[in-house]
Design a protein around this motif. Structure first.
Motif, PDB file in Angstrom:
ATOM      1  N   ALA A   1       1.027  -1.107   0.177  1.00 16.34           N
ATOM      2  CA  ALA A   1      -0.018  -0.098   0.136  1.00 16.34           C
ATOM      3  C   ALA A   1       0.865   1.235  -0.019  1.00 16.34           C
ATOM      4  O   ALA A   1       0.510   2.155  -0.791  1.00 16.34           O
ATOM      5  N   THR A   2       1.847   1.155   0.607  1.00 16.97           N
ATOM      6  CA  THR A   2       2.858   2.363   0.839  1.00 16.97           C
ATOM      7  C   THR A   2       3.394   2.868  -0.428  1.00 16.97           C
ATOM      8  O   THR A   2       3.582   3.921  -0.873  1.00 16.97           O
TER       9      THR A   2
ATOM     10  N   VAL B   1       0.673   4.160  -2.578  1.00 15.56           N
ATOM     11  CA  VAL B   1       0.229   5.463  -2.311  1.00 15.56           C
ATOM     12  C   VAL B   1       1.446   6.395  -3.013  1.00 15.56           C
ATOM     13  O   VAL B   1       1.001   7.780  -3.496  1.00 15.56           O
TER      14      VAL B   1
ATOM     15  N   ALA C   1      -6.181   4.109  -9.049  1.00 18.68           N
ATOM     16  CA  ALA C   1      -5.606   3.160  -8.343  1.00 18.68           C
ATOM     17  C   ALA C   1      -6.372   1.932  -7.473  1.00 18.68           C
ATOM     18  O   ALA C   1      -7.541   2.236  -7.113  1.00 18.68           O
ATOM     19  N   TYR C   2      -5.739   0.768  -7.581  1.00 16.34           N
ATOM     20  CA  TYR C   2      -6.740  -0.357  -7.115  1.00 16.34           C
ATOM     21  C   TYR C   2      -6.004  -0.926  -5.892  1.00 16.34           C
ATOM     22  O   TYR C   2      -4.837  -1.179  -5.784  1.00 16.34           O
ATOM     23  N   SER C   3      -6.576  -1.436  -4.773  1.00 13.73           N
ATOM     24  CA  SER C   3      -6.141  -2.013  -3.605  1.00 13.73           C
ATOM     25  C   SER C   3      -7.242  -3.043  -3.025  1.00 13.73           C
ATOM     26  O   SER C   3      -8.302  -3.007  -3.140  1.00 13.73           O
ATOM     27  N   PRO C   4      -6.640  -3.900  -2.422  1.00 14.41           N
ATOM     28  CA  PRO C   4      -7.329  -5.115  -2.003  1.00 14.41           C
ATOM     29  C   PRO C   4      -8.283  -4.661  -0.639  1.00 14.41           C
ATOM     30  O   PRO C   4      -9.066  -5.356  -0.065  1.00 14.41           O
TER      31      PRO C   4
ATOM     32  N   PHE D   1      -4.277  -8.704 -12.775  1.00 12.41           N
ATOM     33  CA  PHE D   1      -5.627  -8.056 -11.934  1.00 12.41           C
ATOM     34  C   PHE D   1      -6.178  -8.864 -10.987  1.00 12.41           C
ATOM     35  O   PHE D   1      -6.666  -8.294 -10.057  1.00 12.41           O
TER      36      PHE D   1
ATOM     37  N   MET E   1      -4.929 -10.433  -8.729  1.00 12.35           N
ATOM     38  CA  MET E   1      -4.468 -10.343  -7.425  1.00 12.35           C
ATOM     39  C   MET E   1      -4.931  -8.952  -6.678  1.00 12.35           C
ATOM     40  O   MET E   1      -4.526  -8.884  -5.575  1.00 12.35           O
TER      41      MET E   1
ATOM     42  N   THR F   1      -7.723  -8.563  -5.827  1.00 14.62           N
ATOM     43  CA  THR F   1      -8.586  -8.791  -4.344  1.00 14.62           C
ATOM     44  C   THR F   1      -7.949  -9.712  -3.802  1.00 14.62           C
ATOM     45  O   THR F   1      -8.554 -10.138  -2.773  1.00 14.62           O
ATOM     46  N   LYS F   2      -6.508  -9.588  -3.544  1.00 21.75           N
ATOM     47  CA  LYS F   2      -5.880 -10.553  -2.828  1.00 21.75           C
ATOM     48  C   LYS F   2      -4.951  -9.454  -1.875  1.00 21.75           C
ATOM     49  O   LYS F   2      -5.012  -9.232  -0.935  1.00 21.75           O
ATOM     50  N   ASP F   3      -3.588  -9.435  -2.727  1.00 24.00           N
ATOM     51  CA  ASP F   3      -2.603  -8.792  -1.990  1.00 24.00           C
ATOM     52  C   ASP F   3      -1.578  -7.912  -3.064  1.00 24.00           C
ATOM     53  O   ASP F   3      -0.626  -7.355  -2.738  1.00 24.00           O
TER      54      ASP F   3
ATOM     55  N   PHE G   1      -1.435  -4.411  -5.406  1.00 25.01           N
ATOM     56  CA  PHE G   1      -1.881  -3.017  -5.786  1.00 25.01           C
ATOM     57  C   PHE G   1      -1.447  -2.302  -6.749  1.00 25.01           C
ATOM     58  O   PHE G   1      -0.361  -2.673  -7.683  1.00 25.01           O
TER      59      PHE G   1
ATOM     60  N   PHE H   1      -1.537 -10.472   3.972  1.00 24.66           N
ATOM     61  CA  PHE H   1      -2.620 -10.375   3.132  1.00 24.66           C
ATOM     62  C   PHE H   1      -3.023 -11.630   2.267  1.00 24.66           C
ATOM     63  O   PHE H   1      -4.183 -11.858   2.485  1.00 24.66           O
TER      64      PHE H   1
ATOM     65  N   ARG I   1     -10.783 -15.840  -6.903  1.00 24.21           N
ATOM     66  CA  ARG I   1      -9.876 -16.857  -6.339  1.00 24.21           C
ATOM     67  C   ARG I   1     -10.446 -18.378  -6.695  1.00 24.21           C
ATOM     68  O   ARG I   1      -9.874 -19.216  -6.804  1.00 24.21           O
TER      69      ARG I   1
ATOM     70  N   GLY J   1     -12.238  -2.877  -6.602  1.00 26.00           N
ATOM     71  CA  GLY J   1     -11.236  -2.200  -5.539  1.00 26.00           C
ATOM     72  C   GLY J   1     -10.587  -0.704  -6.020  1.00 26.00           C
ATOM     73  O   GLY J   1      -9.449  -0.362  -5.793  1.00 26.00           O
TER      74      GLY J   1
ATOM     75  N   ARG K   1      -7.752  -7.760   6.338  1.00 24.20           N
ATOM     76  CA  ARG K   1      -6.316  -7.197   6.006  1.00 24.20           C
ATOM     77  C   ARG K   1      -6.058  -5.691   6.485  1.00 24.20           C
ATOM     78  O   ARG K   1      -4.904  -5.718   6.552  1.00 24.20           O
TER      79      ARG K   1
ATOM     80  N   VAL L   1       0.127   2.868   5.572  1.00 28.80           N
ATOM     81  CA  VAL L   1       1.023   3.476   4.700  1.00 28.80           C
ATOM     82  C   VAL L   1       1.945   4.384   5.535  1.00 28.80           C
ATOM     83  O   VAL L   1       1.510   5.255   6.314  1.00 28.80           O
TER      84      VAL L   1
END
Lengths: 178, 459
Positions: free
Chosen positions: A16-17, A20, A36-39, A137, A139, A141-143, A145, B24, B197, B216, B448, B456
């Motif tokens: 995430a860092t 961002v 941007a897309y994040s889980p 992509f 991923m 929804t898992k881990d 970004f 995660f 998944r 997301g 998560r 962050v």
């Protein structure tokens, strides 16, 4: 030559860092049509891509006000105008009895507006979207970004964007076919 | 920030909210594999099978009821309410813990709720569904229940809005709708995870359809978080109002033992009390059977036990005030209600209630019991029984001896009463069995956010 139109160029990050930071740099570099897309929700991310306010709260407020007003007016009209029934001499417009249903309908309409408003503003449901064409992509929804620069951006030049994204040291870069 | 603080507290001796060492990826795999890859165990089939058979018993009891009418129950004048209303109030109270956990604890930033909110919300939905059956069939002609709603009709009448029973229709249907929405929008990101998944094309399609194309995006999350918080803000007064309105069904009437102002707060506290007991009764076996001790830790059990202890004392205060008012109020009928509780034919029920709701739960003061899953499970069972008895005391004991001695009576439940009651427990359990099998029972995306790497870091 290639004929498939390109939807955008996407870079993949590990944390995430990193995302961002990359989103901030991309926005600072003058790219405006980015996403941007994040889980999971990352508070700083929306700001980093230059998205500050949303109208969900306004939609909810309007829904709640409509719910409350219609709840009260419905009861007033039904109990005092259209079908007055004398119950132990109480006034037809016995407002304290109407409070509970007014309250419940305020909550009901407000809640439904919050959910439908959020979905509508997000453009959901939308089962197909070009970003899903990128196999990695899944991923998101898992881990993993992701950051994308859309081809509709005024500054968009494929080679330049790719070079810029590479300078952010992503894990991978992919073209998103439209 | 609080999430991260709790991670640090691990060293301080408090049980952690989530066991250290998860990433995660492992959080996602662990929770989604229960639905996607883990083979369905024989235990699940047996458990679901039994619950399903009990549900069939419910349908049988209701089918016979529709043929014969409410005469097959033990109700008669003066006790016209009986099991149907006892069970209604009991079930709807159980539902309250789910909304408390998902909405109120969210607003209070109690991040430990993240691992129990999903199944607590499911519990709310199923409990309210069970509750809804009772007033519906208690109307006697359930096929005309839509008369309760204000719709333009050829009879040219409107419902009576001055009646608390009608308030209840609105309160309970709003509560169910909002709980369903809250649960569903909480599920959307996790359904997207399952979509991505899953390897079974049908599962991909079904989860994909339900996830509505969630991807997301930061913009989406931003609006999503707003909507989620607003919904929590709306659900908070709602959950406090629902049992308040249920208590109005009693408190607005002039029956001795009902006509009291303590009812709303005392009903709400009792609802949360029994709800947390049900949460524990579900969480303890689930975390054991599915190996989820890393997510539902001893911290969750302890916190729930503390909530029960606190709400249990509010309930005890309610009993105390009821008794005090019976004595101090000077109304002879209220005084008689108190006497009748202590010495009347149903006195054993009243004493059992005091033991179950005030006596035995005091063992929760012992730290060792709060960390013992088996002990907590047993205390929770006792509390659920106690809260059911409380509703029996309120409904039956107040009605059976009111103002006129000539209209006194006794209430004895029939086998149909019992079959309907036990049947709803079967329906509730069958729904829970299906839920843990086909949907992620712990919110994956909220778990998560509990991990240290979700933070962050500033450059």
């Amino acid at each position: 030559m290639k004929t498939t139109p390109i939807y955008g160029i996407m870079a993949e990050f590990d944390s995430a860092t990193a995302l961002v930071e990359a989103a901030r740099k991309t926005h600072d570099a003058g790219y405006r049509k980015i996403d941007a897309y994040s889980p999971f929700p990352v508070e700083e991310l929306a700001e980093a891509i230059g998205f500050h306010t949303n109208r969900v709260a306004l939609v909810t407020l309007i829904g709640a006000i409509i719910g409350g007003l219609s709840g009260y007016l419905m009861q007033y009209w039904m109990a005092a105008v259209d079908y007055p029934v004398n119950v132990a001499g109480r006034p037809d417009h016995s407002w304290p009895s109407f409070i509970v249903i007014t309250f419940e309908l305020t909550i009901l309409f407000g809640g439904i507006s919050a959910v439908l408003g959020m979905l509508a503003l997000n453009g959901l449901p939308m089962p197909y979207h070009p970003v899903f064409n990128v196999p990695r992509f899944a991923m998101a929804t898992k881990d993993r970004f992701f950051l994308i620069v859309f081809s509709t951006d005024p500054k968009y030049k494929p080679a330049e964007v790719r070079q810029f994204l590479e300078s952010l040291q992503p894990r991978s870069i992919s073209e998103v076919p439209s | 920030m609080t999430d991260r603080m709790e991670q640090v507290e691990i060293a301080g001796g408090k049980a952690p909210v989530i066991e250290p060492g998860f990433t995660f990826g492992t959080v996602t795999d662990k929770i989604s594999s229960i639905v996607l890859t883990r083979p369905t165990s024989t235990g699940w089939f047996v458990g679901f099978g039994v619950a399903f058979l009990v549900t069939m018993m419910l349908l049988f009891a209701l089918g016979y009821l529709f043929v014969k009418g409410t005469g097959i129950w033990g109700i008669n004048i003066p006790i016209g309410w009986g099991f149907a209303i006892v069970n209604f109030v009991w079930w709807i109270g159980i539902g309250h813990a789910g909304t408390l956990i998902s909405a109120i604890l969210l607003l209070l930033r109690q991040s430990w709720r993240n691992s129990i909110n999903r199944f607590a919300e499911a519990m709310t939905l199923f409990a309210v569904a069970c509750a809804g059956i009772f007033p519906l069939v208690h109307t006697g002609r359930p096929w005309l229940a839509y008369w309760l709603f204000p719709y333009p009709n050829t009879m040219q009448y409107w419902p009576q809005f001055r009646s608390p029973l009608l308030w209840d229709v609105f309160a309970v249907s709003t509560y169910f709708t909002i709980s369903l929405l809250f649960w569903f929008i909480g599920l959307i990101p996790d359904l997207a995870t399952l979509r991505d998944r899953s390897e079974n094309p049908w599962a991909q399609r079904i989860y994909g359809l339900l996830a509505m194309g969630w991807r997301g995006s930061a913009r989406h999350w931003h609006r999503y978080e707003s909507a989620y918080l607003l919904l929590a803000g709306l659900a908070t007064p709602l959950v406090l109002s629902v049992h308040t309105v249920v208590s109005f069904d009693f408190a607005i009437a002039i029956v001795p033992g009902w006509h009291t102002t303590i009812f709303p707060p005392y009903f709400v506290a009792g609802a949360i009390y029994s709800g947390f007991a049900m949460v524990l009764m579900l969480a303890i076996p689930i975390r054991k059977l599915y190996g989820l001790e890393g997510f539902i830790t001893d911290r969750h059990l302890q916190n729930s036990a503390k909530v029960m202890l606190a709400t249990g004392w509010i309930v005890a205060y309610g009993y105390g005030i009821e008794a005090f008012m019976g004595w101090y109020g000077g109304d002879r009928y209220d005084a008689f209600t108190l006497w009748n509780r202590l010495h009347g034919p149903y006195a054993p029920v009243y004493f059992a209630l005091l033991i179950c709701n005030i006596g035995i739960p005091q063992t929760l003061w012992i730290r060792k019991l709060r960390t013992s899953p088996l002990g907590l499970f047993l205390v929770s069972t006792v509390i659920l029984v106690g809260m059911w008895l409380e509703r029996f005391v309120i409904v039956v004991m107040s009605l059976h001896r009111d103002f006129l001695t000539s209209s006194w009576g006794m209430y004895y439940p029939t086998r149909w009463d019992w079959m309907t009651y036990l049947g709803t427990i079967g329906m509730f359990l069958a729904a829970m069995f299906l839920f843990v099998r086909i949907l992620p029972m712990i919110s994956i995306f909220e778990m998560r956010t509990l991990l240290p790497e979700a933070e962050v870091k500033a450059e």
